[in-house]
Write a protein that holds these residues in place. Structure first.
Motif, PDB file in Angstrom:
ATOM      1  N   ILE A  66       0.856  -1.184   0.000  1.00 20.29           N
ATOM      2  CA  ILE A  66       0.000   0.000   0.000  1.00 20.29           C
ATOM      3  C   ILE A  66       0.891   1.232   0.000  1.00 20.29           C
ATOM      4  CG2 ILE A  66      -1.800   1.269   1.226  1.00 20.29           C
ATOM      5  CD1 ILE A  66      -2.598  -1.398   2.528  1.00 20.29           C
ATOM      6  N   THR A  67       0.613   2.144  -0.916  1.00 19.91           N
ATOM      7  CA  THR A  67       1.349   3.405  -0.999  1.00 19.91           C
ATOM      8  C   THR A  67       0.349   4.533  -0.822  1.00 19.91           C
ATOM      9  OG1 THR A  67       2.843   2.383  -2.588  1.00 19.91           O
ATOM     10  CG2 THR A  67       2.897   4.775  -2.430  1.00 19.91           C
ATOM     11  N   ASP A  83      -3.019  -2.784  10.255  1.00 14.96           N
ATOM     12  CA  ASP A  83      -3.918  -3.598  11.069  1.00 14.96           C
ATOM     13  C   ASP A  83      -5.324  -3.640  10.497  1.00 14.96           C
ATOM     14  OD1 ASP A  83      -1.812  -4.068  12.800  1.00 14.96           O
ATOM     15  OD2 ASP A  83      -2.376  -2.458  14.183  1.00 14.96           O
ATOM     16  N   ARG A  84      -5.847  -2.503  10.088  1.00 24.39           N
ATOM     17  CA  ARG A  84      -7.221  -2.426   9.575  1.00 24.39           C
ATOM     18  C   ARG A  84      -7.385  -3.238   8.297  1.00 24.39           C
ATOM     19  NH1 ARG A  84     -11.182   1.727   9.658  1.00 24.39           N
ATOM     20  NH2 ARG A  84     -10.600   1.828  11.846  1.00 24.39           N
ATOM     21  N   VAL A  85      -6.452  -3.070   7.359  1.00 20.40           N
ATOM     22  CA  VAL A  85      -6.557  -3.777   6.080  1.00 20.40           C
ATOM     23  C   VAL A  85      -6.424  -5.284   6.288  1.00 20.40           C
ATOM     24  CG1 VAL A  85      -5.420  -4.141   3.857  1.00 20.40           C
ATOM     25  CG2 VAL A  85      -5.859  -1.832   4.660  1.00 20.40           C
ATOM     26  N   SER A 115      -0.503 -12.589   4.514  1.00 12.16           N
ATOM     27  CA  SER A 115       0.811 -12.865   5.078  1.00 12.16           C
ATOM     28  C   SER A 115       1.524 -11.591   5.520  1.00 12.16           C
ATOM     29  CB  SER A 115       1.684 -13.610   4.066  1.00 12.16           C
ATOM     30  OG  SER A 115       1.887 -12.827   2.909  1.00 12.16           O
ATOM     31  N   GLU A 116       1.376 -10.503   4.742  1.00 10.16           N
ATOM     32  CA  GLU A 116       2.021  -9.249   5.109  1.00 10.16           C
ATOM     33  C   GLU A 116       1.322  -8.073   4.440  1.00 10.16           C
ATOM     34  OE1 GLU A 116       6.080  -8.913   3.830  1.00 10.16           O
ATOM     35  OE2 GLU A 116       5.612  -9.496   1.782  1.00 10.16           O
ATOM     36  N   VAL A 117       1.447  -6.934   5.091  1.00 14.47           N
ATOM     37  CA  VAL A 117       0.937  -5.683   4.545  1.00 14.47           C
ATOM     38  C   VAL A 117       2.078  -4.675   4.643  1.00 14.47           C
ATOM     39  CG1 VAL A 117      -0.781  -3.858   4.735  1.00 14.47           C
ATOM     40  CG2 VAL A 117      -1.410  -6.193   5.311  1.00 14.47           C
ATOM     41  N   LYS A 118       2.662  -4.347   3.481  1.00 18.06           N
ATOM     42  CA  LYS A 118       3.741  -3.362   3.436  1.00 18.06           C
ATOM     43  C   LYS A 118       3.123  -2.005   3.129  1.00 18.06           C
ATOM     44  CE  LYS A 118       7.367  -6.390   1.724  1.00 18.06           C
ATOM     45  NZ  LYS A 118       8.301  -6.624   0.601  1.00 18.06           N
TER      46      LYS A 118
END
Length: 181
Positions: free
Chosen positions: A127-128, A146-148, A161-164
């Motif tokens: 996410i940018t 956390d929300r996404v 697995s991950e949210v960058k």
């Protein structure tokens, strides 16, 4: 493409270049490279055979690696159930993440890209956004992660697995006139 494959491609290109130049010099009778090498004796003959065998091996590795599918080709998340299979498209995952991210304050220019892992059947998001307002950037980015993650796992029931999160600077639009007060 991973680093080992890049290394093999670079080595293959270098050896092919050197041998091609040697063949051109040999054919045009400018310099008899291979005759010179063979005239040095039998050990150099086997070195030349080894180099050609290595080139054949590298060619086979690169040939078979070209048919390997990468993770970027997966366009939907699949879950098997007792009744059948459920597929959730990549666009659906990204639009749900976008709706979730827009519910937070202090974010502009949201861009979301997802990768679906074929092996683990998990989703990784990038996410940018451009921050604005009085909210602290790192706290806002943590809330966004956390929300996404929570919304995707609860609404779509996909494993995340991950949210960058990447924060980019606000670029002023060059087409708009700026008012001077």
């Amino acid at each position: 493409m991973n680093g080992v494959l890049r290394f093999f491609m670079a080595l293959f290109a270098l050896l092919t270049l050197v041998i091609s130049v040697g063949f051109i010099l040999q054919i045009t009778n400018v310099y008899n490279v291979f005759d010179e090498i063979l005239a040095l004796g039998e050990p150099y003959f086997w070195v030349l055979i080894g180099v050609f065998a290595f080139l054949i091996l590298l060619s086979l590795i690169l040939f078979f690696a070209s048919f390997r599918r990468s993770e970027s080709e997966i366009h939907s998340y699949h879950v098997s159930t007792e009744v059948g299979e459920i597929g959730i498209s990549k666009q659906s995952i990204e639009s749900t993440a976008l709706k979730s991210a827009r519910s937070l304050d202090g974010m502009r220019s949201l861009e979301i890209h997802s990768r679906i892992s074929r092996d683990s059947n998990q989703v990784a998001l990038e996410i940018t956004y451009t921050p604005f307002g009085p909210n602290p950037v790192q706290q806002n980015a943590k809330k966004l992660q956390d929300r996404v993650k929570q919304d995707l796992e609860s609404w779509l029931e996909v494993a995340v697995s991950e949210v960058k999160v990447f924060v980019k600077q606000n670029q002023p639009n060059q087409n708009k006139r700026q008012r001077v007060i």
